[in-house]
Design a protein around this motif. Structure first.
Motif, short mmCIF file in Angstrom:
data_model
loop_
_atom_site.label_atom_id
_atom_site.label_comp_id
_atom_site.label_asym_id
_atom_site.label_seq_id
_atom_site.Cartn_x
_atom_site.Cartn_y
_atom_site.Cartn_z
N MET A 121 0.84 -1.21 0.00
CA MET A 121 0.00 0.00 0.00
C MET A 121 0.86 1.24 0.00
O MET A 121 1.84 1.35 0.75
N GLU A 287 -5.91 1.31 8.66
CA GLU A 287 -6.40 0.69 7.43
C GLU A 287 -5.44 -0.40 6.95
O GLU A 287 -5.87 -1.49 6.58
N CYS A 291 -6.34 -4.45 6.70
CA CYS A 291 -6.19 -5.21 5.45
C CYS A 291 -5.26 -6.40 5.63
O CYS A 291 -5.55 -7.51 5.15
N SER A 299 -5.38 -2.19 -0.26
CA SER A 299 -6.46 -1.50 0.43
C SER A 299 -7.49 -1.02 -0.58
O SER A 299 -7.13 -0.43 -1.60
#
Length: 325
Positions: A121, A287, A291, A299
């Protein structure tokens, strides 16, 4: 009781402090280890944020079985090699923006993450901030009607040190990669897609990096974006979304703010102001942790293809200024 998520951190520089401060929020995990080629810097950072251990090389961190994910906060030009090593070691990655310095590098990391079944990410934290969750609610409610234009500025006068990473081409310096990525990514966020056409003009300084870039974006369907990012002048660093009935103004600094308002006609009809729970970085951290715990490879808030299309546009803009072939 769920075991706290254990973070390893690579690159304990300025921005890494915001990440570590965000971990102080009770909804986040803990800092388990710090790695830097400068052992004193690693030691001091680990002591400041109560990390149990530190390393003077990345290999030992990657071999640490008590690390659940790695946050990368090195200068841009090191992102690709560092993230690649993490993914090859099977370590989930949250890497500072921009994820890499070219679309080709980004594609390679995405393919590697998918092949190794490992989370990746880009840490573009602005998209996760509470203020933008409220802005999305206003947009979904169509309070300002049909969205037509997004305008934003990100500009400061910086110190004229040619060896500083911002002005050093060998360290992937330049205003677009460092600042303009926020303008571009948040324009993409508003419309939910990348532009069909992007045109840039600007100033390339004597060190060979972009110091000012003015960009026009055509998203199709009569929707447009405009932004200026620069190292040479302090601007009013707002982001404004204009619609057929009114506008939404995200206050300066738009990438790091707690405030926004919505105006319909000439009247302000709503205002949002909510302090960060900690440093502001906690939202992207939570977040990423969510995930990774769920076994996701990306994500839904910052999917791989969003990062890739932003990088492709930045390639185009930099090419237009003669910064890359």
């Amino acid at each position: 009781m769920t075991t706290p998520f254990r973070w390893g951190l690579i690159g304990p520089g300025r921005i890494a402090h915001r990440f570590a401060q965000g971990l102080q929020h009770q909804g986040c995990g803990v800092l388990q280890a710090v790695a830097s080629r400068n052992v004193q810097r690693a030691s001091e950072f680990a002591e400041q944020y109560q990390a149990p251990r530190y390393y003077d090389n990345y290999a030992e961190l990657l071999a640490d079985d008590e690390i659940d994910g790695i946050y990368i906060a090195t200068p841009h030009n090191f992102h690709f090699d560092t993230a690649k090593a993490c993914l090859e070691a099977g370590k989930p990655v949250l890497c500072e923006k921009p994820l890499t310095v070219s679309a080709a590098q980004t594609e390679t990391l995405i393919e590697l993450a998918q092949r190794n079944n490992t989370f990746l990410m880009e840490a573009l934290w602005t998209r996760m901030l509470p203020v933008y969750q409220q802005v999305r609610k206003w947009l979904n409610a169509e309070l300002i009607g049909d969205v037509r234009l997004v305008q934003s500025n990100f500009g400061f006068c910086i110190d004229r040190d040619p060896n500083d990473r911002l002005l050093n081409p060998d360290l992937a310096g330049g205003v677009l990669l460092d600042m303009g990525v926020y303008n571009l990514s948040m324009s993409d966020w508003v419309f939910g897609r990348g532009p069909e056409n992007a045109q840039a003009t600007g100033l390339v300084g004597n060190t060979g990096v972009d110091e000012l870039m003015a960009v026009n974006l055509d998203f199709g369907d009569q929707q447009y974006g405009q932004f200026v990012c620069n190292f040479v002048s302090k601007t009013e660093n707002h982001l404004t979304i204009y619609g057929s009935k009114g506008h939404i103004k995200v206050e300066q600094m738009f990438w790091d703010t707690t405030q926004a308002s919505v105006v319909v006609g000439e009247q302000q009809v709503d205002h949002f102001d909510q302090p960060f729970a900690a440093s502001g970085f906690e939202y992207q951290t939570m977040e990423a942790e969510r995930c990774i715990r769920q076994g996701l490879l990306e994500s839904p808030q910052i999917p791989h293809q969003t990062t890739l299309r932003t990088m492709k546009v930045m390639d185009q803009l930099r090419q237009q200024l003669g910064l890359i072939d």
